[in-house]
Enzyme design. Structure first.
Site, short mmCIF file in Angstrom:
data_model
loop_
_atom_site.label_atom_id
_atom_site.label_comp_id
_atom_site.label_asym_id
_atom_site.label_seq_id
_atom_site.Cartn_x
_atom_site.Cartn_y
_atom_site.Cartn_z
N CYS A 110 16.29 47.05 43.33
CA CYS A 110 14.87 47.41 43.41
C CYS A 110 14.01 46.19 43.76
O CYS A 110 14.08 45.72 44.88
CB CYS A 110 14.41 48.10 42.12
SG CYS A 110 12.83 48.95 42.32
N HIS A 212 17.98 52.49 41.31
CA HIS A 212 18.31 51.87 40.01
C HIS A 212 19.68 52.34 39.51
O HIS A 212 19.76 53.22 38.64
CB HIS A 212 17.23 52.20 38.98
CG HIS A 212 16.00 51.37 39.11
ND1 HIS A 212 15.90 50.11 38.56
CD2 HIS A 212 14.85 51.59 39.77
CE1 HIS A 212 14.72 49.59 38.86
NE2 HIS A 212 14.06 50.47 39.60
N GLU A 214 21.64 50.94 37.45
CA GLU A 214 21.87 50.65 36.03
C GLU A 214 21.40 51.78 35.12
O GLU A 214 21.90 51.94 34.01
CB GLU A 214 21.18 49.32 35.64
CG GLU A 214 19.69 49.39 35.36
CD GLU A 214 18.82 49.57 36.61
OE1 GLU A 214 19.36 49.58 37.73
OE2 GLU A 214 17.58 49.70 36.44
#
Ligand code: MN
Length: 251
Positions: A110, A212, A214
């Site tokens: 990001c 994203h 994660e």
């Protein structure tokens, strides 16, 4: 001499100081690295001695967060630009230059993808809805995450790692790459054309994703593969460099 079986050390940049003078980082990033078998090491903004840190790292993650100061890419100011942090910009841009020079395996996420691009001389779209409309949301109002499909370039490293040519991922951004920096290749786009990933073919392992991974990696094995692949590349680089690098001695 360092044992090649020791888990690789993966640096993660943190957010800038918050209102309580703390350097936060969502634990999702740390947990994704641990699941992959890496040892996470947090790097807060303001660090000026980056070379000793980089000499010890086997891999790096430039994490998400607020916007870069548009002056770094000759961009325009925009009312939507938020959380600008000169201290964080300076540290992460310096890390980005050095990781490219060193060939250090790195996953940019990001804001991290935007930092990498700007460090290499690329530019950003200051506010996506102004340029691609809002038929597809890249974040929800009041700065909340959403999800959308992402189309991967067939034959790219990214598509090989993820094992598919289309994914769905968490999107939480209002800016994106406008012009990729020299040496970077666009390897994924959203259905509205927004650049969603870059890779650097001349670098041993450098991937930048606008989404994203994660946030869903704990339950989505496809997203966890990005962290697994980073740690594998870091391990491989470590073994390659171990014989002449006494600083990695752990005994
Ligand atoms: Mn998006």
């Amino acid at each position: 001499m360092a044992s090649p079986t020791t888990a690789p050390l993966i640096g993660l940049t943190t957010y800038g100081r918050d209102s309580e003078n703390q350097f936060p980082l969502p634990a999702d990033y740390v947990e994704a690295v641990r699941r992959a078998g890496g040892i996470p090491l947090l790097i807060p903004p303001g660090e000026t001695q980056l070379e000793p840190i980089l000499a010890r790292l086997d891999g790096l993650i430039l994490t998400g967060g607020g916007d870069l100061d548009p002056s770094h890419y000759a961009g325009a100011d925009h009312e939507s630009i938020y959380m600008v942090d000169p201290e964080r910009d300076a540290t992460e841009l310096a890390l980005a230059w050095r990781l490219v020079e060193r060939g250090l395996p790195c996953l940019c996420i990001c804001r991290g993808a935007q930092v990498l691009n700007v460090a290499l001389g690329g530019t950003l779209i200051e506010h996506l809805p102004d340029e691609v409309g809002d038929a597809l949301s890249h974040r929800l109002p009041e700065r909340r995450p959403t999800r959308h499909p992402i189309l991967l370039e067939p034959g790219s490293r990214l598509a090989a790692i993820l094992g598919r040519e289309q994914i769905e991922a968490v999107s939480w951004h209002h800016q994106a790459v406008r012009r990729p920096g020299p040496g970077l290749r666009v390897v994924a786009r959203a259905p509205d054309g927004t650049i969603e990933a870059l890779e650097m073919p001349s670098h041993p392992w450098l991937l930048a994703v606008q989404w994203h991974p994660e946030m869903t990696a704990a339950t989505d094995p496809v997203q966890q593969r990005l962290f697994d692949a980073l740690v594998e590349a870091a391990q491989a680089a470590r073994v390659r460099h171990a014989p002449d690098n006494g600083q990695r001695t752990t005994a």
